[in-house]
Enzyme design. Structure first.
Site, short mmCIF file in Angstrom:
data_model
loop_
_atom_site.label_atom_id
_atom_site.label_comp_id
_atom_site.label_asym_id
_atom_site.label_seq_id
_atom_site.Cartn_x
_atom_site.Cartn_y
_atom_site.Cartn_z
CD GLU A 193 28.82 1.75 -28.09
OE1 GLU A 193 28.60 1.77 -26.87
OE2 GLU A 193 28.77 0.71 -28.79
N GLY A 249 27.50 1.01 -17.95
CA GLY A 249 26.94 1.49 -16.69
C GLY A 249 27.97 1.40 -15.59
CG ASP A 282 23.66 3.50 -17.48
OD1 ASP A 282 23.65 2.56 -16.65
OD2 ASP A 282 23.97 3.33 -18.68
#
Length: 230
Positions: free
Chosen positions: A11, A77, A196
Site C-alpha cells: 500500500e 472489503g 474483496d
C-alpha cells in the site's frame, strides 16, 4: 507536510519508489520516509495492520513531522452492494465498528472522550481524491469506512456493519487514524480500493486481488498530490 499511512508494504512501497529527496527515520519500529511527490512534501509510513498500529503512526506523524493533514490509503472489503473488486470508496466519515460500550447505555461505536460515533473527513481533500478517481474511469463512491480489529470474512459481521453503521467498506485502520486526527484537530481523509466483498469469499479474494487494489490506490494518491494546491 502531508502524512500518508498504509498498513501493508503493497500500500505504500509504490509511493516510496517515486519520492524525491528521501530521508528515513525509524520511530517505535515504524519507518517514516520523508520526501516529495509532485512538488508536495510528504511523509509516508507502513503502520502495520490494526487500529493500535495505525494510531501510533498517526500520532507520531503529528508530533514529529507537524503534518497539516493525514491520508490513509490502501485496500478494504466492500460492503455497499454497488461495489465490486477494484472500485473505490472515499470516506466522508469513519467509524470504529468494534467499539462497544452499549452495556452502559452508549450508542454502538460511541467513543468516550471525543464523544461521538463518526469522525468527519476533510471535504477538500476527499473531493479532490474523488475527482481524480472518477477521472481515471473508476467506479467511485463517498461512504462510511468502518474500522475494527477483525478481518471481515463472515456475512453476519458484514451485515451488522451495514445495518448498524451504514458502512460502505470495512478495514482495520482508517477509523483509528480518524480518531487520532480528530483528537488533534488535524484534517484527515481515507481512500480505499476494494480487494474483496467482506464476506465468506474474502479469504480467497483478498490474496488474489489485494496487490492490484493497492496499486490502484497508489495511482490515485500520486495524481492527487500533483493536483493538490493545499
Amino acid at each position: 507536510m502531508i502524512g500518508i499511512i498504509g498498513a501493508m508494504a503493497s500500500e505504500v512501497d509504490g509511493l516510496k519508489e517515486i519520492m524525491k529527496n528521501k530521508t528515513i527515520d525509524i520511530i517505535s519500529g515504524v519507518e517514516f520516509c520523508c520526501g516529495s511527490i509532485g512538488g508536495k512534501e510528504i511523509v509516508v509510513a507502513q503502520a502495520g495492520v490494526g487500529k493500535v498500529n495505525a494510531a501510533v503512526t498517526a500520532q507520531t506523524m503529528i508530533l514529529k513531522y507537524n503534518t497539516k493533514a493525514i491520508i490513509n490509503i490502501g485496500v478494504a472489503g466492500g460492503i455497499n452492494p454497488t461495489l465490486n473488486i477494484g472500485d473505490i470508496v472515499i470516506a466522508d466519515r469513519t467509524v470504529e465498528h468494534d467499539m462497544d460500550t452499549t452495556a452502559v447505555g452508549d450508542a454502538p461505536g460511541f467513543i468516550t472522550g471525543i464523544d461521538r460515533v463518526y469522525m468527519d473527513c476533510d471535504k477538500e481533500i476527499s473531493e479532490l481524491m474523488y475527482q481524480v478517481s472518477k477521472d481515471m474511469g473508476i467506479h467511485t463512491i463517498y461512504g462510511v469506512v468502518a474500522s475494527g480489529d477483525i478481518f471481515v470474512s463472515e456475512d453476519s459481521v458484514r451485515n451488522k456493519i451495514a445495518d448498524v453503521f451504514n458502512g460502505d467498506a470495512a478495514e482495520m485502520e482508517g477509523g483509528a487514524i480518524g480518531h487520532v486526527c480528530t483528537m488533534n484537530n488535524v484534517p484527515f481523509a481515507v481512500l480505499r480500493a476494494m480487494s474483496d466483498c467482506a464476506n465468506n469469499d474474502s479469504v480467497v479474494d483478498f490474496p488474489a486481488f489485494a496487490q492490484k487494489a493497492a496499486k490502484t490506490s497508489i495511482e490515485i494518491i500520486t495524481e492527487f498530490l500533483k493536483r493538490y494546491k493545499g
